[in-house]
Design a protein around this motif. Sequence first.
Motif, PDB file in Angstrom:
ATOM      1  N   ASP A  50      31.569  21.810  28.526  1.00  0.00           N
ATOM      2  CA  ASP A  50      31.142  22.452  29.779  1.00  0.00           C
ATOM      3  C   ASP A  50      29.669  22.138  30.051  1.00  0.00           C
ATOM      4  O   ASP A  50      29.279  21.913  31.192  1.00  0.00           O
ATOM      5  N   PRO A  60      30.218  19.043  33.024  1.00  0.00           N
ATOM      6  CA  PRO A  60      30.694  20.243  33.722  1.00  0.00           C
ATOM      7  C   PRO A  60      32.013  20.075  34.477  1.00  0.00           C
ATOM      8  O   PRO A  60      32.728  21.052  34.673  1.00  0.00           O
ATOM      9  N   ASP A  61      32.367  18.865  34.884  1.00  0.00           N
ATOM     10  CA  ASP A  61      33.591  18.654  35.660  1.00  0.00           C
ATOM     11  C   ASP A  61      34.809  18.332  34.800  1.00  0.00           C
ATOM     12  O   ASP A  61      35.874  18.051  35.348  1.00  0.00           O
ATOM     13  N   TRP A  62      34.698  18.361  33.485  1.00  0.00           N
ATOM     14  CA  TRP A  62      35.805  17.898  32.640  1.00  0.00           C
ATOM     15  C   TRP A  62      37.079  18.690  32.876  1.00  0.00           C
ATOM     16  O   TRP A  62      38.171  18.132  32.769  1.00  0.00           O
ATOM     17  N   ARG A  63      36.983  19.962  33.207  1.00  0.00           N
ATOM     18  CA  ARG A  63      38.197  20.789  33.395  1.00  0.00           C
ATOM     19  C   ARG A  63      38.987  20.371  34.640  1.00  0.00           C
ATOM     20  O   ARG A  63      40.140  20.740  34.789  1.00  0.00           O
ATOM     21  N   ASN A  64      38.358  19.608  35.523  1.00  0.00           N
ATOM     22  CA  ASN A  64      39.043  19.129  36.728  1.00  0.00           C
ATOM     23  C   ASN A  64      39.660  17.745  36.548  1.00  0.00           C
ATOM     24  O   ASN A  64      40.249  17.209  37.481  1.00  0.00           O
ATOM     25  N   MET A  65      39.520  17.160  35.393  1.00  0.00           N
ATOM     26  CA  MET A  65      40.063  15.824  35.126  1.00  0.00           C
ATOM     27  C   MET A  65      41.571  15.924  34.882  1.00  0.00           C
ATOM     28  O   MET A  65      42.068  16.953  34.430  1.00  0.00           O
ATOM     29  N   TYR A  91      39.943   8.569  35.895  1.00  0.00           N
ATOM     30  CA  TYR A  91      38.700   9.296  35.635  1.00  0.00           C
ATOM     31  C   TYR A  91      37.562   8.651  36.424  1.00  0.00           C
ATOM     32  O   TYR A  91      37.657   7.492  36.813  1.00  0.00           O
ATOM     33  N   TRP A 110      32.780   7.395  33.211  1.00  0.00           N
ATOM     34  CA  TRP A 110      33.054   8.652  32.492  1.00  0.00           C
ATOM     35  C   TRP A 110      33.140   8.433  30.979  1.00  0.00           C
ATOM     36  O   TRP A 110      32.482   9.123  30.204  1.00  0.00           O
TER      37      TRP A 110
END
Length: 183
Positions: A92, A96-101, A124, A128
């Motif tokens: 996180d 910060p955007d990893w949960r949207n991948m 991705y 990335w």
Amino acid sequence: MTKEPRGAVARHTYWQSLPHGERQGVWCIQINQPGWPSGGLNDVEETEEHQPTVLARRTPEGKQQRCGACLGCDWEGPDHRRLNDAIEDANDHAFPDWRNMPSVLPPPPYGDRQRWLENVAKAYPPGWFQRGGPIITMREESNGLHWAMRAPGGGYDIASPHQRPKKEVASTAVQDSLLDQLR
């Protein structure tokens, strides 16, 4: 008692400087996590970019504590008992955007790994994986565990909350569907 420094690199360097018997309760980079020196005896190098890792220590009561940390700055997350929670906090911070991948199927055990890498890279953002970003994979055998340094660029392989289909026919259909979406 000397006050411990903050940050993964500083904490691990401090831990290494202590006699073996005085390391109990002192934070260090958890073994097999990014930044852990080969053999545990070499210097840890700070990175210029944010890179997630996990710090660990054993309390005087013998309980394991972990927290997400960064190899590029002195950020540290809250204490956790579960390794996955610390890994997620660290990602996180760094990505910060990893949960949207998207969640993807793992590479085929036998087959064209290069084609798999090319297709996953399309799903991705550009660069990335080169920056050490995590990959989210649907796995049935993982028991939901996240794996350090298993993403294409050396980042974390995070277990998807969606399990991989167990039937081979369904798995092939999902793989084909994923590949069609990536083309």
